[in-house]
Write a protein that holds these residues in place. Structure first.
Motif, mmCIF file in Angstrom:
data_model
loop_
_atom_site.group_PDB
_atom_site.id
_atom_site.type_symbol
_atom_site.label_atom_id
_atom_site.label_comp_id
_atom_site.label_asym_id
_atom_site.label_seq_id
_atom_site.Cartn_x
_atom_site.Cartn_y
_atom_site.Cartn_z
ATOM 1 N N LYS A 1 -12.118 31.003 62.278
ATOM 2 C CA LYS A 1 -11.298 29.851 62.655
ATOM 3 C C LYS A 1 -10.259 29.519 61.564
ATOM 4 O O LYS A 1 -9.111 29.255 61.865
ATOM 5 N N ARG A 2 -10.692 29.537 60.313
ATOM 6 C CA ARG A 2 -9.754 29.134 59.260
ATOM 7 C C ARG A 2 -8.610 30.142 59.106
ATOM 8 O O ARG A 2 -7.445 29.751 59.044
ATOM 9 N N ARG B 1 -0.850 26.717 73.286
ATOM 10 C CA ARG B 1 -0.438 26.317 71.941
ATOM 11 C C ARG B 1 0.755 25.363 71.962
ATOM 12 O O ARG B 1 1.648 25.505 72.791
ATOM 13 N N SER C 1 -1.659 30.908 61.919
ATOM 14 C CA SER C 1 -1.157 30.331 63.177
ATOM 15 C C SER C 1 -1.410 31.268 64.356
ATOM 16 O O SER C 1 -0.636 31.300 65.318
ATOM 17 N N SER D 1 -6.190 29.874 61.825
ATOM 18 C CA SER D 1 -5.364 28.698 61.651
ATOM 19 C C SER D 1 -4.303 28.949 60.569
ATOM 20 O O SER D 1 -3.134 28.593 60.732
#
Lengths: 421, 510
Positions: free
Chosen positions: A366-367, A414, A373, A370
């Motif tokens: 997840k990180r 998104r 992007s 992120s």
């Protein structure tokens, strides 16, 4: 060679837990320190069905590390037996008691006649190896519990390498069973995704089918003990692999897959693509990365590349199995770069270099998703931050719609303004 | 330094963050069905220091499973490198490996601090961790400390306490410190990592001419931790072994704002809670006294308190006399401030028996009833009520609002009782100062505006009679866990367990 390692996979204990916990009427006792139990319980609670978590703690304390925790473990076994009435109790001897030399096998013999459940004990200390070895060993331990009556006719197949705590696993299993049923192929037992009694009847099958190559140690033991042959099939992501899945199994039991049914499935897939064909056209050539276990990730990467036309820039195998080296050596790789059980820090650097817009991975990506992007499609173990209640599969013919939905929606959803360049 | 120069992150938290925390609240962690283990606590500390890197000295599982943060499941410890121990290391030792791993960690991650966290494997094989760390320290350009879990006895949570103790022992306490005379450190729990709630206290202390040296933990760095040594006083929320060590080694006083030690000195119920107008006045005066600023404190406290009292008059108008049911443990001071009537006190003691003596359980009861009397509350005390008994009492007492966490709200809502969850308030707002009383007013007013009767889908499920937030299966898992960890454990005591299974056990207020 690097010493520090931020792993993408767990230890032997969790691999064994995943195997034993799949036996729907079993209890697993973590004989270790409270951190091991807490981790195991959390993983199952967040990735499995919350009404069927069956993990107990032996209660081992630091003082037991001096005076032995066998008595405490014996009490835990008795308690599990009388309170939960399981058909089997698996005891996983974790790092501390394994180093202390706790005699869990002796305890197993001692309590054999006292408790109603079958007792299966296994050393699963962290330093002993990775999760996939624990999974393989645990499945093979089940062979000792299996039996076959003389003169019993062999029928049906066993699916090995199933993991009930994989994301969408119930949907996938239902779809695989349906695909086989459509071809008049009957699933005898799922390892591990059956009751203890069903598992004991596994030797009645005429073939063991290894999903993505997982469960080989068990298949070999069953071949030796019960003379059951085995084959490894791809995990059926997408059309081609689903057809391959059906055809390989049918062929192994001396049948031919019904071409009419397969044709019908192709037609069904065509209609699905038609309904969103502009988006299917749009995701073609998307740069993506796949992170996952060997038994699933190779096949997923091939589906994404071959059928959806995505560019798999990086394939990171988070956890191996006995077939990994064969898969690594295969020709015409559908990926640009391969990393096997990499260090997470190194993998993240490779992901940054790869310039991907979509990552297929676990909750632990997840990180990095992120940071880059990139969209994250959760497909690989462990998925701890998404649930699946609808039983929609990602695998098989029916899975094509849902996996494509997830991929396309992960981009459409998104908010461009939130994305940093 | 003035509070507005503190560079605190003033994060206006989006409601989704509260929901993200809340969604995991029904998972029975925190001593209910599992205990985190020391590594998780040490990871919390490493994670609370921006430039710190945890280095787990153990096998892969200790690193992989610890990515899950059991204290806050909505957050993940993404970086958890380990020394990847195997059986060969177990036999021959892994000190050399650790030294090299520290150097490699520095080269790879460039942290300001490396926290070596040992595991049960390395604890058992007896690696000489201090020597390995010392050897590596010469080769890296950052601070390195180690936490083994052995320094703090039974101070809980062990992992957090031990890592902070290690930090004080190996990093903070030193001789060459330039003191920031007349200053204090305000220390929050590293699990919270948002010191916003300390801002009012910092402001009030500044007005009393007490300097604020550091506020932890909120975007705290290794340098901030080193600078803690400059202050004259540590203001801490609960007992922290590292603050005791700082007093011993450096003479830095500490003021522990919560804890039963105050009550035990004089058996004065008003000393139980440091919150609300009364509690905050007392604590602020105490800090001022330690810092020699009693004179300045009096007017600052009076002015701020009066201003809030005036606002409270209108803010709490619609809450006056509202009958509420409250679990023992929540601050009665705050409830007095907002004008509600505590009509029922629910005291659940069963899980307390695992960590608290019978005498202490009785003392908690006595102190809370004593405080209720001082505030002219006349609550009905319900000790370990069954769900049926509880509802009957609430109906009879005409309760308007039940203080209960969201995970059991459905149980009350179906019977027509509104609920209010104060967990988020306790986490992010409840602190020494006068503003929390106003904030609690808002929480209660919002709760009273909610739907009173609902038909939750959750009611389709069967919940345990005793542990009403768990299903019968999970209740058995929780009870098994408690039983197997019990100090009263004996080989045949599983028979006792069957008796225990019939006993009501609830954790609403734990």
């Amino acid at each position: 060679m690097s010493i520090i390692y931020d792993p993408l996979h767990d230890c032997k204990m969790v691999g064994a837990l995943r195997a034993f916990h799949g036996i729907s009427d079993s209890m697993t006792i973590i004989h270790g320190r409270n951190g091991c139990h807490c981790g195991a319980l959390l993983l199952q609670t967040l990735s499995s069905e919350q009404n069927s978590v069956r993990v107990l703690f032996s209660g081992l304390k630091s003082s037991d590390e001096v005076y032995s925790g066998e008595e405490r473990l014996a009490s835990a076994i008795r308690l599990a037996d009388r309170t939960f009435s399981p058909k089997a109790i698996a005891v996983l001897n974790c790092s501390a008691p394994a180093i202390m030399g706790e005699d869990v096998v002796g305890l197993q013999m001692l309590l054999k006649d006292e408790i109603r459940a079958k007792l299966i004990a296994m050393d699963a200390g962290g330093p002993e190896g990775p999760a996939w070895l624990g999974y393989e060993e645990a499945l093979s331990r089940l062979v000792l519990q299996m039996s076959k009556g003389k003169g019993e006719t062999s029928k049906g197949i066993n699916l090995l390498g199933f993991k009930a705590d994989d994301f969408c696993s119930q949907g996938d299993l239902f779809e695989m069973k349906t695909m086989l049923q459509d071809q008049d192929l009957f699933v005898n037992c799922v390892l591990s995704g059956s009751s203890f009694e069903q598992m004991q009847k596994a030797p009645q099958a005429e073939l063991n089918v290894l999903l993505g190559g997982d469960g080989q140690e068990c298949a070999k033991a069953m071949q030796e003990k019960f003379d059951i042959p085995y084959i490894a099939v791809p995990y059926p992501y997408g059309l081609k692999k689903s057809i391959q899945f059906v055809e390989m199994i049918a062929e192994a039991v001396g049948k031919q897959a019904d071409p009419q049914i397969l044709e019908k499935e192709k037609e069904r897939t065509k209609k699905i693509v038609e309904r969103a064909h502009m988006f299917f056209q749009g995701i073609y050539s998307t740069p993506v990365a796949v992170i996952g276990e060997s038994g699933r990730a190779f096949d997923l990467a091939e589906f994404l590349s071959d059928e959806l036309g995505m560019d798999v820039k990086l394939l990171a195998i988070s956890s191996c199995n006995y077939s990994t080296s064969d898969m690594v050596d295969a020709r015409d790789a559908p990926y640009e770069k391969l990393m096997v059980e990499p260090d997470r820090h190194d993998m993240n650097l490779a992901l940054k270099d790869a310039g991907v817009s979509l990552i297929f991975g676990s909750s632990f990506e997840k990180r990095i998703a992120s940071e880059l992007s990139a969209s994250l499609v959760r497909l690989s173990y462990p998925v701890l931050d998404q649930i699946s209640l609808s039983n929609l599969p990602y695998a098989g013919f029916s899975g094509i719609a849902s996996i494509s939905e997830s991929i396309i929606n992960s981009i459409l959803n998104r908010n461009k303004e939130e994305i940093c360049a | 330094m003035q509070p507005d120069e503190l560079d605190l992150i003033t994060r206006d938290e989006a409601p989704i963050l509260e929901t993200m925390r809340s969604i995991y609240s029904a998972i029975p962690m925190h001593h209910l069905a599992a205990i985190h283990g020391k590594i998780a606590g040490a990871m919390v500390v490493a994670n609370a220091i921006k430039d710190a890197l945890p280095l787990i000295h153990g096998p892969v599982g200790c690193a992989f499973q610890r990515k899950l943060n059991p204290f806050t499941l909505s957050s993940t410890f993404y970086d958890s490198p380990c020394t990847n121990l195997n059986n060969v290391d177990v036999v021959y030792g892994a000190e050399e490996k650790l030294s090299r791993a520290i150097v490699e960690s520095y080269e790879k991650y460039s942290p300001g601090l490396i926290i070596v966290i040992t595991t049960c494997t390395t604890d058992l094989i007896g690696d000489d961790i201090p020597s390995a760390v010392l050897k590596a320290k010469e080769k890296v350009g950052c601070e390195v400390i180690y936490s083994t879990g052995d320094s703090v006895g039974k101070s809980r949570p062990v992992g957090i306490q031990d890592s902070l103790y290690a930090m004080a022992d190996q990093l903070i306490c030193r001789e060459d410190v330039e003191r920031n005379e007349g200053s204090v450190n305000l220390i929050n729990s590293p699990t919270q990592r948002n010191a916003n709630k300390l801002l009012e206290m910092a402001d009030l202390l500044s007005q009393m001419n007490i300097k604020i040296n550091k506020v932890c933990f909120d975007h705290t760095t290794t340098k901030d931790m080193l600078d803690l040594a400059k202050a004259d006083l540590n203001v801490i929320g609960y007992r922290m072994s590292w603050a005791e060590l700082m007093k011993k080694r450096m003479g830095t006083e500490y003021c522990q704002i919560t804890g039963w030690h105050r009550y035990n000195q004089k058996k004065d119920p008003e000393t139980i809670s440091p919150y609300g107008l009364a509690g905050s006045t007392r604590v602020l005066k105490e800090i001022a006294q330690i810092m020699g600023k009693e004179g300045e404190a009096e007017s600052v406290i009076e002015k701020s308190r009066t201003a809030v009292q005036l606002k409270l008059q209108s803010a709490s108008k619609e809450l006056q006399g509202l009958k509420v049911a409250v679990p023992v443990g929540f601050s009665l001071n705050l409830l007095k401030d907002i004008g509600v009537d505590v009509a029922a006190l629910i005291y659940r003691t069963q899980t307390l028996t695992h960590g608290v003596t019978d005498r202490a359980i009785q003392e908690i009861e006595r102190a809370n009833l004593g405080l209720a009397e001082i505030y002219d509350y006349h609550p009905e005390l319900l000790i370990n009520p069954t769900p049926k008994e509880e509802l009957e009492s609430f109906k009879r007492l005409k309760i308007d609002l039940v203080v209960a966490p969201v995970k059991i709200a459905h149980f009350y809502n179906r019977e027509g009782f509104r609920t209010v969850d104060v967990n988020e308030f306790a986490q992010t707002e409840m602190s020494v100062g006068f503003l929390p009383s106003l904030k609690l007013c808002r929480v209660f007013r919002e709760a009273m505006g909610k739907v009173r009767v609902r038909s939750p889908l959750l009611d389709l499920m069967e919940f345990d009679e005793g542990i009403s937030n768990l299903t019968p299966h999970w209740a058995r898992i929780a009870l098994s866990f408690h039983h197997l960890r019990s100090t009263k454990f004996s080989q045949s005591s599983y028979y006792h367990f069957h008796g225990l299974a019939g006993v009501a056990l609830n954790e609403h207020n734990i």
